[in-house]
Design a protein around this motif. Structure first.
Motif, short mmCIF file in Angstrom:
data_model
loop_
_atom_site.label_atom_id
_atom_site.label_comp_id
_atom_site.label_asym_id
_atom_site.label_seq_id
_atom_site.Cartn_x
_atom_site.Cartn_y
_atom_site.Cartn_z
N PHE A 12 10.17 23.32 -18.73
CA PHE A 12 10.87 23.39 -17.44
C PHE A 12 11.49 24.78 -17.24
O PHE A 12 11.36 25.38 -16.17
CB PHE A 12 11.95 22.32 -17.38
CG PHE A 12 12.86 22.45 -16.19
CD1 PHE A 12 12.42 22.09 -14.92
CD2 PHE A 12 14.14 22.95 -16.32
CE1 PHE A 12 13.26 22.21 -13.81
CE2 PHE A 12 14.98 23.08 -15.23
CZ PHE A 12 14.54 22.72 -13.97
N ILE A 13 12.16 25.29 -18.30
CA ILE A 13 12.78 26.61 -18.20
C ILE A 13 11.73 27.69 -17.99
O ILE A 13 11.86 28.56 -17.11
CB ILE A 13 13.60 26.91 -19.48
CG1 ILE A 13 14.79 25.95 -19.61
CG2 ILE A 13 14.10 28.36 -19.46
CD1 ILE A 13 15.82 26.06 -18.51
N ASN A 14 10.67 27.64 -18.79
CA ASN A 14 9.64 28.69 -18.73
C ASN A 14 8.81 28.63 -17.45
O ASN A 14 8.35 29.67 -16.96
CB ASN A 14 8.71 28.58 -19.95
CG ASN A 14 9.37 29.09 -21.22
OD1 ASN A 14 9.96 30.17 -21.21
ND2 ASN A 14 9.29 28.34 -22.29
N ASN A 15 8.60 27.44 -16.92
CA ASN A 15 7.72 27.30 -15.76
C ASN A 15 8.45 27.26 -14.43
O ASN A 15 7.88 27.64 -13.40
CB ASN A 15 6.86 26.03 -15.90
CG ASN A 15 5.93 26.10 -17.11
OD1 ASN A 15 5.46 27.18 -17.47
ND2 ASN A 15 5.68 24.95 -17.72
N LYS A 16 9.71 26.80 -14.44
CA LYS A 16 10.42 26.61 -13.18
C LYS A 16 11.60 27.58 -13.00
O LYS A 16 11.84 28.08 -11.91
CB LYS A 16 10.94 25.17 -13.09
CG LYS A 16 9.84 24.11 -13.13
CD LYS A 16 8.94 24.19 -11.92
CE LYS A 16 7.89 23.07 -11.94
NZ LYS A 16 6.98 23.17 -10.77
N VAL A 17 12.36 27.83 -14.09
CA VAL A 17 13.58 28.62 -13.97
C VAL A 17 13.31 30.11 -14.10
O VAL A 17 13.72 30.92 -13.27
CB VAL A 17 14.63 28.17 -15.01
CG1 VAL A 17 15.87 29.06 -14.93
CG2 VAL A 17 15.01 26.71 -14.79
N LEU A 18 12.60 30.49 -15.17
CA LEU A 18 12.41 31.91 -15.44
C LEU A 18 11.52 32.64 -14.45
O LEU A 18 11.82 33.79 -14.09
CB LEU A 18 11.86 32.10 -16.86
CG LEU A 18 12.84 31.77 -18.00
CD1 LEU A 18 12.18 32.00 -19.35
CD2 LEU A 18 14.10 32.61 -17.88
N PRO A 19 10.42 32.05 -13.96
CA PRO A 19 9.55 32.82 -13.04
C PRO A 19 10.26 33.38 -11.82
O PRO A 19 10.11 34.58 -11.52
CB PRO A 19 8.47 31.79 -12.67
CG PRO A 19 8.37 30.91 -13.87
CD PRO A 19 9.77 30.77 -14.35
N PRO A 20 11.06 32.58 -11.08
CA PRO A 20 11.74 33.18 -9.92
C PRO A 20 12.76 34.24 -10.32
O PRO A 20 12.95 35.23 -9.60
CB PRO A 20 12.41 31.99 -9.23
CG PRO A 20 12.46 30.90 -10.25
CD PRO A 20 11.29 31.11 -11.14
N ILE A 21 13.43 34.03 -11.47
CA ILE A 21 14.40 35.03 -11.94
C ILE A 21 13.69 36.33 -12.27
O ILE A 21 14.13 37.42 -11.88
CB ILE A 21 15.17 34.50 -13.16
CG1 ILE A 21 16.09 33.34 -12.75
CG2 ILE A 21 16.00 35.61 -13.81
CD1 ILE A 21 16.78 32.65 -13.89
N MET A 22 12.57 36.24 -13.00
CA MET A 22 11.82 37.44 -13.37
C MET A 22 11.23 38.11 -12.14
O MET A 22 11.14 39.34 -12.07
CB MET A 22 10.72 37.08 -14.37
CG MET A 22 11.24 36.62 -15.72
SD MET A 22 12.44 37.78 -16.44
CE MET A 22 11.46 39.28 -16.57
N LYS A 23 10.83 37.30 -11.18
CA LYS A 23 10.29 37.86 -9.93
C LYS A 23 11.37 38.69 -9.23
O LYS A 23 11.11 39.79 -8.71
CB LYS A 23 9.80 36.73 -9.02
CG LYS A 23 9.11 37.23 -7.76
CD LYS A 23 8.56 36.07 -6.93
CE LYS A 23 7.84 36.58 -5.68
NZ LYS A 23 7.30 35.47 -4.87
N PHE A 24 12.61 38.16 -9.22
CA PHE A 24 13.73 38.88 -8.61
C PHE A 24 14.04 40.16 -9.39
O PHE A 24 14.22 41.24 -8.80
CB PHE A 24 14.96 37.98 -8.56
CG PHE A 24 16.23 38.71 -8.20
CD1 PHE A 24 16.46 39.12 -6.89
CD2 PHE A 24 17.17 39.00 -9.17
CE1 PHE A 24 17.62 39.80 -6.56
CE2 PHE A 24 18.34 39.67 -8.85
CZ PHE A 24 18.56 40.08 -7.54
N VAL A 25 14.11 40.04 -10.72
CA VAL A 25 14.46 41.19 -11.55
C VAL A 25 13.43 42.31 -11.42
O VAL A 25 13.77 43.49 -11.53
CB VAL A 25 14.62 40.75 -13.02
CG1 VAL A 25 14.74 41.95 -13.96
CG2 VAL A 25 15.85 39.86 -13.17
N ASN A 26 12.18 41.94 -11.19
CA ASN A 26 11.11 42.94 -11.11
C ASN A 26 10.83 43.42 -9.69
O ASN A 26 9.85 44.14 -9.46
CB ASN A 26 9.82 42.38 -11.72
CG ASN A 26 9.91 42.28 -13.23
OD1 ASN A 26 10.37 43.20 -13.89
ND2 ASN A 26 9.49 41.15 -13.78
#
Length: 490
Positions: A12-26
């Motif tokens: 859940f963390i790797n597929n749902k939480v982290l992708p939008p955060i990493m998208k924002f950070v990048n």
């Protein structure tokens, strides 16, 4: 069942939480902010040295330096380095944004600097205003001694004709107000840098440029290429300044500071803000994402101004929470939340060196010892590993939260002083960094936090070490059995 639920949570963390955060950070703006702020760091660190030299925390030495006049020279150096950090940020952010787009970046950085200056009212309050009255500072000499009290200043000015009083108390015009070049202008500098970088790149991409013949030297041609984008941006900035002046009787920098920066700095400086930051750094790391970079990019625009405000109070001799000093600054983040590395893993290092029995723990501990002294713990994060390791998750999350909570409280209740604004590099070893950013009391407190880390990690590390030792023993026994079987066949 437990492993299944842990796996589901990780997915859940790797597929749902982290992708939008990493998208924002990048995103382009965040990358420009993250890398653009780096250009300010040398000036912040060097300026911090001049700040300490002009305000040595030994009263007798400080008095000698002040009386000699050298304090004024150190203050001058501080003012044009650390004191204008927002100016460096405005230049660096636009520079990096345009560089990442593949265009000549320096003209964009200089355009951003011009816009940042254009958007502020070019005057300062007359120093007589602050010197007058019972609560006024009075008039001081070069050594900092009051030679005329605030009341005396008022009494003498009151003897002048009204028109002359108004003249000598009028704002000083035609000058740059360095207040807005320091910490108070940081959010405005970030906005300006990002918008200038975006607009400049967009116009170049669309061909809004003057193209000269190939025979013209590149150094000259590049400046003509920048002329149209820079001109358009500066005209828009002038119109914005005019609008704020005409309709709001203010300027954009002051407006952003009051409406946006002040509330955000207050949020970052709260106990809740400190705990959230302290939790999220190891949280991201646990799933293999660089928590320090993510949180640093998000919080630096707020925590660096907090550092600047504390430096100003320290310089004025007013560094107390009661007088507005911030508790959570960029040094709180670097030298407490991330002390000895994300998760404050020094306790784990001490365990591996003195109590570990497994070969894996001992080996990684020896590799990590020296990096840990300089607040680097990637050997532990990926070599032990801590990443995705449920046995070490609790102390990894818990230690920085407890350290952040306790450090906030000891500063809040006056047990140790607020951080003085010295921008110690994040690689400065523990205890040394504590002394630099807060004196001997902070060095002692930092030592206590290292003990806290050891106490928290020890029971968890001991349990994990026992599991590793058992696995290593079983593996060795299996290998020995296989070797004996080979000998018997022979």
């Amino acid at each position: 069942m437990e492993n299944s639920s842990n796996g589901a949570f990780s997915n859940f963390i790797n597929n749902k939480v982290l992708p939008p955060i990493m998208k924002f950070v990048n995103t382009k703006p965040v990358k420009a902010l993250q890398d653009g702020m780096v250009y300010a760091l040398p000036f912040i660190i060097i300026g911090s040295v001049f700040l300490i030299l002009s305000n040595i925390p030994i009263p007798a030495v400080a008095a000698v330096i002040k009386a000699s006049g050298w304090a004024a020279f150190f203050n001058q150096a501080y003012t044009v380095t650390f004191g204008v950090l927002s100016l460096w940020a405005a230049v660096g952010i636009a520079y990096v944004y345009v560089r990442n787009e593949g265009y000549e970046p320096l003209p964009a950085g200089l355009t951003s600097m011009a816009v940042f200056l254009l958007l502020q009212t070019l005057n300062i309050a007359n120093p007589l205003v602050a010197a007058m009255g019972k609560a006024g500072s009075g008039i001081t000499n070069a050594a900092g001694n009051v030679v005329m009290s605030g009341s005396a200043v008022s009494q003498n000015i009151d003897k002048l004709p009204k028109v002359l009083q108004d003249f000598v108390q009028a704002p000083v015009t035609g000058v740059v107000n360095i207040t807005w070049l320091g910490g108070q202008g940081m959010i405005a500098a970030i906005i300006v840098g990002i918008l200038v970088g975006w607009a400049y790149s967009a116009m170049i991409r669309k061909g809004w440029k003057i193209t000269l013949p190939e025979q013209v030297p590149a150094s000259v041609a590049n400046q003509f290429t920048a002329m149209i984008p820079a001109g358009v941006i500066l005209i828009v900035a002038m119109l914005i300044f005019a609008a704020f002046s005409a309709f709001g009787n203010t300027d954009m920098l002051q407006f952003i500071y009051k409406v946006l920066q002040t509330p955000l700095q207050g949020l970052s400086d709260s106990l809740g803000g400190a705990l959230v930051i302290a939790f999220l750094v190891p949280f991201f790391w646990f799933f293999g994402v660089h928590g320090g970079l993510i949180m640093g990019a998000i919080t630096s625009g707020l925590l660096i101004p907090n550092t600047f405000d504390n430096a100003s109070l320290y310089k004025a001799g007013k560094l107390t929470v009661a007088q507005g000093a911030h508790i959570v600054t960029n040094e709180f983040y670097n030298n407490f939340i991330n002390l000895t590395g994300s998760g404050i893993t020094i306790g784990l290092v001490i365990f591996t060196l003195f109590a570990a029995k497994s070969v894996q723990f001992k080996t990684i501990g020896k590799v990590e010892f020296v990096p840990a002294l300089f607040n680097i713990n990637e050997p532990f994060l990926f070599g032990l590993p801590i990443v995705m390791n449920p046995f070490l998750a609790i102390p990894f999350f818990l230690t920085p939260v407890i350290v952040a909570l306790s450090t906030y409280l000891v500063i809040y209740f006056g047990i140790v002083p607020p951080l003085n604004g010295f921008a110690a590099p994040w690689t400065t070893p523990a205890i040394i960094s504590g002394f630099l950013i807060g004196g001997w009391k902070m060095a002692i407190w930092q030592t206590i936090t290292l003990v806290m880390s050891t106490a928290i990690y020890f029971p968890f590390a001991k349990k994990y070490d026992a599991i590793l030792t058992k696995e290593e023993g079983e593996k060795a026994a299996a290998e020995a059995a296989a070797g004996n079987a080979e000998i018997e066949k022979m």
